[in-house]
Design a protein around this motif. Structure first.
Motif, mmCIF file in Angstrom:
data_model
loop_
_atom_site.group_PDB
_atom_site.id
_atom_site.type_symbol
_atom_site.label_atom_id
_atom_site.label_comp_id
_atom_site.label_asym_id
_atom_site.label_seq_id
_atom_site.Cartn_x
_atom_site.Cartn_y
_atom_site.Cartn_z
ATOM 1 N N PRO A 13 0.827 -1.208 0.000
ATOM 2 C CA PRO A 13 0.000 0.000 0.000
ATOM 3 C C PRO A 13 0.860 1.257 0.000
ATOM 4 N N GLU A 14 0.249 2.339 -0.425
ATOM 5 C CA GLU A 14 0.911 3.634 -0.310
ATOM 6 C C GLU A 14 1.020 4.002 1.164
ATOM 7 N N LEU A 48 -7.558 12.652 3.190
ATOM 8 C CA LEU A 48 -6.421 12.041 3.875
ATOM 9 C C LEU A 48 -6.772 10.628 4.331
ATOM 10 N N SER A 49 -5.801 9.742 4.265
ATOM 11 C CA SER A 49 -6.006 8.367 4.733
ATOM 12 C C SER A 49 -5.580 8.256 6.195
ATOM 13 N N VAL A 50 -6.325 7.437 6.951
ATOM 14 C CA VAL A 50 -6.065 7.278 8.377
ATOM 15 C C VAL A 50 -6.113 5.797 8.739
ATOM 16 N N VAL A 51 -5.135 5.353 9.509
ATOM 17 C CA VAL A 51 -5.169 4.032 10.140
ATOM 18 C C VAL A 51 -5.220 4.260 11.642
ATOM 19 N N ARG A 52 -6.157 3.602 12.306
ATOM 20 C CA ARG A 52 -6.393 3.817 13.737
ATOM 21 C C ARG A 52 -5.991 2.573 14.528
ATOM 22 N N TRP A 53 -5.448 2.804 15.737
ATOM 23 C CA TRP A 53 -5.107 1.665 16.600
ATOM 24 C C TRP A 53 -5.178 2.093 18.056
ATOM 25 N N ASP A 54 -5.778 1.225 18.878
ATOM 26 C CA ASP A 54 -5.948 1.492 20.304
ATOM 27 C C ASP A 54 -5.192 0.435 21.102
ATOM 28 N N GLY A 55 -4.403 0.877 22.086
ATOM 29 C CA GLY A 55 -3.564 -0.040 22.858
ATOM 30 C C GLY A 55 -4.186 -0.515 24.153
ATOM 31 N N GLN A 61 5.373 -2.534 27.133
ATOM 32 C CA GLN A 61 6.232 -3.250 26.195
ATOM 33 C C GLN A 61 5.422 -3.822 25.038
ATOM 34 N N GLN A 62 4.245 -4.351 25.335
ATOM 35 C CA GLN A 62 3.392 -4.874 24.263
ATOM 36 C C GLN A 62 2.940 -3.758 23.331
ATOM 37 N N GLN A 63 2.603 -2.608 23.903
ATOM 38 C CA GLN A 63 2.220 -1.469 23.070
ATOM 39 C C GLN A 63 3.357 -1.087 22.124
ATOM 40 N N LEU A 64 4.568 -1.040 22.646
ATOM 41 C CA LEU A 64 5.709 -0.640 21.820
ATOM 42 C C LEU A 64 5.959 -1.646 20.703
ATOM 43 N N GLU A 65 5.790 -2.922 20.985
ATOM 44 C CA GLU A 65 5.970 -3.939 19.944
ATOM 45 C C GLU A 65 4.934 -3.762 18.841
ATOM 46 N N CYS A 66 3.692 -3.504 19.232
ATOM 47 C CA CYS A 66 2.635 -3.318 18.235
ATOM 48 C C CYS A 66 2.860 -2.044 17.421
ATOM 49 N N ILE A 67 3.246 -0.965 18.094
ATOM 50 C CA ILE A 67 3.471 0.299 17.390
ATOM 51 C C ILE A 67 4.634 0.164 16.414
ATOM 52 N N THR A 68 5.646 -0.582 16.797
ATOM 53 C CA THR A 68 6.769 -0.836 15.877
ATOM 54 C C THR A 68 6.267 -1.485 14.596
ATOM 55 N N LYS A 69 5.405 -2.479 14.740
ATOM 56 C CA LYS A 69 4.860 -3.168 13.565
ATOM 57 C C LYS A 69 3.980 -2.235 12.734
ATOM 58 N N LEU A 70 3.172 -1.436 13.413
ATOM 59 C CA LEU A 70 2.286 -0.515 12.701
ATOM 60 C C LEU A 70 3.076 0.490 11.874
ATOM 61 N N VAL A 71 4.114 1.045 12.445
ATOM 62 C CA VAL A 71 4.924 2.035 11.716
ATOM 63 C C VAL A 71 5.603 1.380 10.519
ATOM 64 N N LYS A 72 6.125 0.181 10.702
ATOM 65 C CA LYS A 72 6.794 -0.501 9.591
ATOM 66 C C LYS A 72 5.807 -0.885 8.492
ATOM 67 N N ASP A 73 4.612 -1.319 8.883
ATOM 68 C CA ASP A 73 3.623 -1.760 7.894
ATOM 69 C C ASP A 73 3.024 -0.601 7.109
ATOM 70 N N HIS A 74 2.782 0.529 7.783
ATOM 71 C CA HIS A 74 1.993 1.599 7.164
ATOM 72 C C HIS A 74 2.813 2.809 6.735
#
Length: 691
Positions: A13-14, A48-55, A61-74
């Protein structure tokens, strides 16, 4: 579903324009963030495109792992955080009343957000924005701690419109923007925007809401005959619909006007109605009408109610809704219309205080007479035939005895009025904050409030500022009772016994019976052995809806069988649980049988006790019972006795052991606690004459 899952996306995706994150969803009442809905609607309009995520519910530590994946994916161009709340606002979650104990449920979303911002800096050059309600009440301090690129104070409308320009460095003329220039945080003009003028909910948002709550839980709430009847536990699963914005009040403890503005901006009723029809397509018919308070847009709200009534006429299951409102502006007919349209009462009768002087100091827009009339109207409406199917099974009070301006006089005034109106015999439970959550923006509080606030952080290195959980306890109450723990003890007692009848659920009759000599117990229950138990009416301090099948009134037959057996059977029942101190009982059949026997025996003997109560200046009702109101009894006895030992000694001196036992029963049955620090509850001008 892995925690960082945000829906199916096409391959390669863009980069998304905004990765929108929320780490401030209070676990005590999870809600799908309305900021996700509203900001996404603005972004959609701006292309504008938006991706939303709630921790929610994850460790840092789990939040940081998920945010790492989100930033890399999107690969977002910008990452935005909303901080709706910085804590639970409940001091008990952070400050243990017991010096040896631990706080109940400490939760630190601001510190979690700072950790997330640091992680994103390591992963991406994306610009970082922070906004939300609690960020707005402490914007500069919060920005200094969090170190985003930009802050949004209040509504983000103009920032979203000029998103690309801001990312390219433009800051001038963008309302509500906070940014750093020349080493200092700069704030642009503050503009209070109005509600969105179109439908906010889209299919992808609805899909996220179902995944957030779980489809089964969400369906259960929205398919219930009356969602959340008698409780507010499922209110987080209601769907937010904004109906107005802004609050004209200046309450000393509230940040709402600072965040939303004092000018009222109404959302178009046609748009609200279209939003309702949009949500009904997905089977969602349980809403939270978002506004600062319903009361100050009365005509708007009543017209909306009329529209909802018309919609309900063609629905197989009617709409129900909740909202915030104060005990002012709406008369009984207005409230009837709101109830007819589906209004649910989360806390039936909210007020801060019944001392007009305190209400004035707190700049509340109502007085005691308004609060009392509001409560009476709701009680009467609850009994009207048309609301029978949704009649409240229990009544919950929210009050604030320990407000920042609380004094011993204001506490006594509130409890005295409440008892005089017999409302302490109506409410089944009472709640209230033991301390004020202090924010930087509050400017109408006692001058010592911010200096004396107790600030709690998760990490020792975190600076102790008011952006973190910060609580102020009434100085006069702390000084009088001797400390925070003692204030808590009194407030718990007041809520359980002086403002509600919840104490009836906590009576441990094994404990009480074991404190009596068994020979005395035999003597006081002996009249029941030959009595017709069906003809005995129990005292007016027995029933409570939370007792359910264990209400003593249901155990008459079992008590009758036991009383016909040998005394040793009763003694064995009493001693099945050896107790060295009173504990909150697990209500069971044995406790219910004991309760019935003692209550019935008191009723059968009450004529012999009239002289005792007359001596103690306690009035009898037309049935010969002393007051059912713990406050009335406590305040009356406090005129002469500031300890239980003193009162018992006075009865022991002039009356028989049997009469003394019954007086002890009465004090325990209605949970009267005679303590020197409660002497201020004696009627003003009387004081205590002895110890």
């Amino acid at each position: 579903m892995v925690p960082a899952y945000t829906g199916i996306r096409p391959p390669n995706p863009e980069p998304v324009d905004i990765l929108f994150l929320n780490l401030s969803n209070w676990p005590g009442r999870p809600v799908y963030p309305y900021a996700f809905v509203q900001v996404s609607a603005l972004a959609r309009r701006a292309g504008l495109s938006v991706v939303r995520w709630d921790g929610l519910g994850l460790s840092r530590q789990q939040q940081l792992e998920c945010i790492t994946k989100l930033v890399k994916d999107h690969q977002p161009r910008a990452v935005a955080f909303t901080i709706r709340q910085a804590d639970s606002t409940i001091s008990d979650d952070y400050i243990s009343p017991d010096p040896k104990g631990s706080p109940k449920n400490p939760w630190f979303p601001v510190e979690d957000t700072q950790a997330a911002i640091k992680r994103i800096r390591e992963l991406s050059d994306a610009k970082i924005f922070v906004g939300g309600f609690t960020f707005t009440v402490n914007p500069v301090s919060a920005a200094e701690y969090l170190q985003p690129d930009f802050g949004i104070i209040g509504e983000p409308d103009e920032f979203i419109t000029h998103f690309d320009e801001v990312l390219n460095g433009r800051t001038e003329g963008i309302s509500n923007l906070l940014y750093r220039a020349d080493g200092q945080w700069q704030q642009n003009q503050r503009v209070f925007w109005g509600p969105f003028d179109d439908i906010e909910y889209t299919e992808d948002i609805i899909d996220e809401i179902f995944r957030f709550h779980g489809e089964r839980k969400l369906r259960n709430s929205h398919l219930a005959d009356v969602p959340g009847l008698g409780t507010a536990e499922d209110s987080g699963r209601s769907i937010a619909i904004e109906i107005s914005r802004g609050c004209p009040c200046s309450c000393a403890f509230c940040c709402e006007p600072k965040v939303k503005g004092k000018t009222l901006r109404l959302r178009n009723l046609d748009v609200i109605e279209a939003e309702i029809h949009n949500l009904l397509r997905y089977g969602l018919r349980y809403y939270w009408f978002v506004c600062s308070e319903l009361n100050f847009t009365k005509d708007h709200v009543l017209e909306l109610a009329e529209r909802v009534i018309r919609i309900n006429e063609v629905l197989p299951r009617p709409i129900f809704w909740r909202s915030y409102f104060l005990p002012v502006k709406f008369n009984k007919d207005d409230l009837r219309l709101l109830l007819r349209s589906g209004l649910l009462l989360e806390q039936n009768g909210p007020f801060s205080d019944l001392s007009d002087e305190t209400l004035k100091q707190m700049r509340e827009p109502y007085r005691a007479r308004h609060a009392l009339q509001h409560i009476k109207d709701l009680i009467e409406l609850n009994e009207e035939p048309e609301f029978k199917a949704r009649r409240l099974p229990r009544w919950i009070l929210w009050s604030w005895l320990a407000n920042p301006y609380a004094t011993l006089d204001s506490v006594r005034t509130t409890l005295e009025i409440f008892s005089k109106e017999k409302l302490d015999l109506k409410y089944d439970q009472a709640e209230g904050y033991p301390a004020l959550r202090v924010y930087e923006c509050l400017d109408g509080l006692p001058e010592q409030t911010k200096q004396e606030a107790i600030i709690v952080t998760q990490d020792d290195a975190t600076p102790k500022t008011l952006i973190h959980p910060a609580f102020y306890y009434s100085r006069e109450l702390v000084e009088h009772f001797g400390g925070i723990a003692d204030v808590h003890d009194f407030l718990n007692y007041a809520q359980e016994t002086l403002l509600s009848r919840y104490y009836r659920v906590t009576r441990n009759w094994h404990y009480f019976a074991q404190k009596l000599e068994f020979s005395t117990l035999q003597e006081i229950v002996a009249p029941l052995k030959a009595a017709d138990l069906e003809a005995i009416q129990l005292p007016p301090w027995v029933e409570h809806p939370d007792l359910g099948k264990l209400d003593p009134t249901h155990w008459r037959e079992q008590a009758s069988v036991l009383l016909q057996q040998k005394n040793s059977v009763l003694e064995q029942l009493i001693n099945t649980k050896q107790l060295t101190k009173e504990v909150h009982p697990k209500q069971d059949a044995e406790n219910a049988i004991l309760a019935f026997i003692l209550h019935a025996a008191f009723s059968a003997s009450r004529k012999d006790l009239a002289v005792v109560f007359e001596k103690l200046k306690l009035p009898l009702d037309c049935e010969g019972y002393p007051p059912a109101s713990p406050y009335l009894t406590l305040s009356t006895l406090m005129r002469f006795h500031t300890t239980e030992a003193s009162a018992l000694e006075a009865v022991k001196k002039d009356f028989t052991p049997k009469q003394l036992a019954w007086f002890r029963y009465y004090l325990y049955a209605i949970n009267v606690k005679l303590e020197p620090k409660y002497a201020f509850l004696a009627p003003k001008g009387t004081g205590s004459n002895c110890n």
